[in-house]
Design a protein around this motif. Structure first.
Motif, mmCIF file in Angstrom:
data_model
loop_
_atom_site.group_PDB
_atom_site.id
_atom_site.type_symbol
_atom_site.label_atom_id
_atom_site.label_comp_id
_atom_site.label_asym_id
_atom_site.label_seq_id
_atom_site.Cartn_x
_atom_site.Cartn_y
_atom_site.Cartn_z
ATOM 1 N N CYS A 153 0.844 -1.201 0.000
ATOM 2 C CA CYS A 153 0.000 0.000 0.000
ATOM 3 C C CYS A 153 0.873 1.244 0.000
ATOM 4 C CB CYS A 153 -0.943 -0.013 1.209
ATOM 5 S SG CYS A 153 -2.312 1.159 1.084
ATOM 6 N N SER A 164 -1.772 2.850 -2.807
ATOM 7 C CA SER A 164 -2.693 3.806 -2.191
ATOM 8 C C SER A 164 -3.615 4.441 -3.233
ATOM 9 C CB SER A 164 -1.911 4.885 -1.438
ATOM 10 O OG SER A 164 -1.077 5.627 -2.310
ATOM 11 N N ASP A 204 -7.719 4.216 -3.282
ATOM 12 C CA ASP A 204 -8.614 5.360 -3.471
ATOM 13 C C ASP A 204 -9.642 5.079 -4.560
ATOM 14 O OD1 ASP A 204 -9.243 8.337 -3.164
ATOM 15 O OD2 ASP A 204 -8.715 8.238 -5.296
ATOM 16 N N LEU A 211 -6.123 6.697 4.654
ATOM 17 C CA LEU A 211 -6.471 6.161 3.336
ATOM 18 C C LEU A 211 -7.865 5.537 3.308
ATOM 19 C CD1 LEU A 211 -3.121 4.385 2.342
ATOM 20 C CD2 LEU A 211 -4.059 6.454 1.308
ATOM 21 N N GLU A 263 4.027 9.799 3.196
ATOM 22 C CA GLU A 263 2.816 9.105 2.766
ATOM 23 C C GLU A 263 2.454 7.969 3.708
ATOM 24 O OE1 GLU A 263 3.588 7.826 -1.189
ATOM 25 O OE2 GLU A 263 2.853 9.678 -2.106
#
Length: 531
Positions: free
Chosen positions: A151, A156, A160, A184, A395
């Motif tokens: 991820c 990621s 989404d 997320l 992130e």
């Protein structure tokens, strides 16, 4: 005299024009990379080489590249470049780490939808005039559970998009923090739970020793009946033979693969199986992505050849030419400190704290931070470099902090790096001696003086007789030569450590043999970039 750049793969004309506009003598031969003999013959004429994936920059090519200063890869993967050979010869290797992330993520989603509705088979059937409406019964993705193995940047984006399709998303990623997962909107789980619960599984991890064959026959057998598996990451992450058998048995309902263990894949056990969608490594193949990475690599290479500025380098810190002479050994040290704790840490990292003392505190700590963070993250993701590391850390919810202080001890300066997880803190310190060589000077609060080598072995134990003998005898019995041997302890009979600098990688059976002696609390082989 203007620098000369060879473009040996298919970069866009716009990218080639960037070189020309910057005053660089560019030779655009987009098919030359496929002719390794011709490339070997001419490579010595050029200062720069711009490539995609078709050109193989082997050790032999690098040896012949007598004037080459930089290789620029338009894309993220540098599997086709011998990084070690380039580094030893002082050739910078650049990539464009984020130029095709959206494109790859979109391809994974497209493949998932295609296999869910059997679109390729239905397309072929309808073109043949068969109108087999009842044959192609698909499944909805709405409400289904998607399992992400990995991820990071691409994973990621897939998460989404999947949430936008009203899917539930599970994520297995040892370096994904709970905070990042919450942000997320995904549920962080262990691999076994993901395999048990996911209706669709998609992979987004690099190829490393830890991820190779991550969907092995054993793990594939743990999957939910009717699962559909998508791989647009790297070939070799899935046992293709085992998957083929499970597809035939009906346990796996479908698969969609863009990458294969052997490429180009002219033959494969997955080919021609019902409800298997395959594409020829198209993950990054959109007009936008190809243009983005081509323009980026042309700008980066031009900047380096004309000004010495380094951006997105795999094997070189992003620092100015003026800083490089002074900071080079300290940047190497920061990377080694990070690599040590990165290889020692298996759980999610919450924070990386870096202390700079004395002369180190007066340097470009941003570059030092980037090197240290890259060192921490690289064992899990070899494609990370100094430029992308801080972005990836952010992130993933990893908080990086820096502290500076004046000279406080024996050394003119040192760096101390501490990694924080939910379970523990792990720290290591190092300095650069007057000979320009980095050294480890403290591990777990124990003072040492350890030379750093490419291949090392780290052990922890109680301070009892027989440790040195066991290590020496075991290495000798297996023909593993010890170049340097460093010991440290907190006190007589208390906690102790040993750090061995070896002339070659230590075989796994040797590690297991040491563990079985019962003398050691931990035995960990370590690998470092060329020192």
């Amino acid at each position: 005299m203007a620098p000369r750049v060879l473009v040996s793969d298919k970069l866009s004309e716009t990218a080639v024009q960037i070189f020309r506009d910057r005053g660089i003598d560019v030779d655009f031969q987009p098919d030359l990379g496929k002719d390794k003999d011709k490339l070997l013959e001419v490579i010595g004429q050029y200062d720069g080489l711009a490539i995609r994936s078709a050109t193989k920059v082997t050790e032999k090519i690098i040896e012949a590249a007598t004037n080459l200063k930089v290789v620029g890869r338009a894309g993220i993967g540098v599997d086709n470049v011998d990084i070690n050979a380039a580094s030893k010869k002082g050739i910078i290797v650049m990539n464009t780490p984020f130029g095709n992330s959206i494109t790859t993520a979109e391809h994974a989603i497209s493949m998932m939808m295609a296999v869910a509705r059997q679109i390729p088979e239905a397309n072929t059937s309808t073109h043949a005039g068969k109108w087999e409406k009842s044959r192609f019964m698909g499944v909805e993705v709405t409400g289904k559970t998607l399992g992400l193995i990995g991820c990071g940047n691409i994973g990621s984006i897939v998460a989404d998009r999947a949430l936008g399709l009203r899917m539930k998303v599970l994520a297995y990623d040892p370096f994904l923090s709970e905070e990042r997962a919450d942000k997320l909107g995904v549920h962080k789980v262990e691999l076994d739970e993901l395999l048990k619960r996911a209706d669709f599984i998609t992979l987004h991890v690099p190829m490393t020793e830890k991820t190779a064959n991550i969907l092995s026959a054993e793990n594939l057998a743990k999957t939910k009946k009717g699962v559909r598996i998508v791989n647009c990451a790297r070939g070799g992450l899935v046992d293709e033979t085992a998957l083929a058998e499970l597809l035939k048995s009906g346990h796996v309902a479908g698969a969609a693969f863009d990458v294969f263990a052997e490429e180009p894949a002219k033959e494969n056990v997955l080919f021609n199986l019902p409800n298997v969608v395959v594409t020829p490594h198209l993950g990054a193949s959109t007009t936008e992505a190809q243009e983005n990475v081509a323009l980026q690599v042309a700008e980066q290479m031009s900047d380096y050849l004309l000004t010495g500025a380094v951006t997105n380098a795999i094997n070189m810190p992003s620092i100015t030419a003026e800083e490089a002479k002074v900071m080079g050994p300290w940047i190497a040290l920061a990377g080694h400190l990070g690599a040590f704790v990165g290889q020692m840490t298996d759980e999610p990292i919450k924070a990386i704290n870096i202390l700079y003392d004395g002369v180190a505190a007066d340097m470009n700590t941003a570059a030092l931070n980037a090197s240290a963070i890259a060192g921490v993250l690289k064992p899990a993701n070899p494609e990370i470099n100094m430029v992308s590391a801080p972005v990836v850390a952010k992130e993933r919810g990893i908080k990086a902090s820096t502290t500076t202080q004046g000279k406080s001890g024996t050394f003119d300066g040192y760096i101390k790096l501490t990694v924080v997880t939910d379970k523990r803190e792990r720290s290591i310190a190092g300095t650069v001696f007057s000979d320009g060589k980095p050294r480890f000077i403290q591990i777990k609060g124990i003072n040492i003086d350890a030379e750093i080598g490419e291949h090392m072995l780290y052990t922890t134990n109680k301070d009892v007789p027989g440790i040195i003998g066991a290590l020496g005898a075991t290495m000798g019995a297996h023909g593993v030569n010890i170049a340097n041997f460093t010991l440290g302890r907190t006190g007589i009979g208390e906690s102790a450590i040993a750090l061995l600098y070896l002339d070659q990688p230590i075989p796994e059976p040797v590690v297991e043999e040491l563990k079985k002696t019962g003398l050691f609390q931990s035995v960990r082989p370590l690998e470092f970039d060329a020192v």
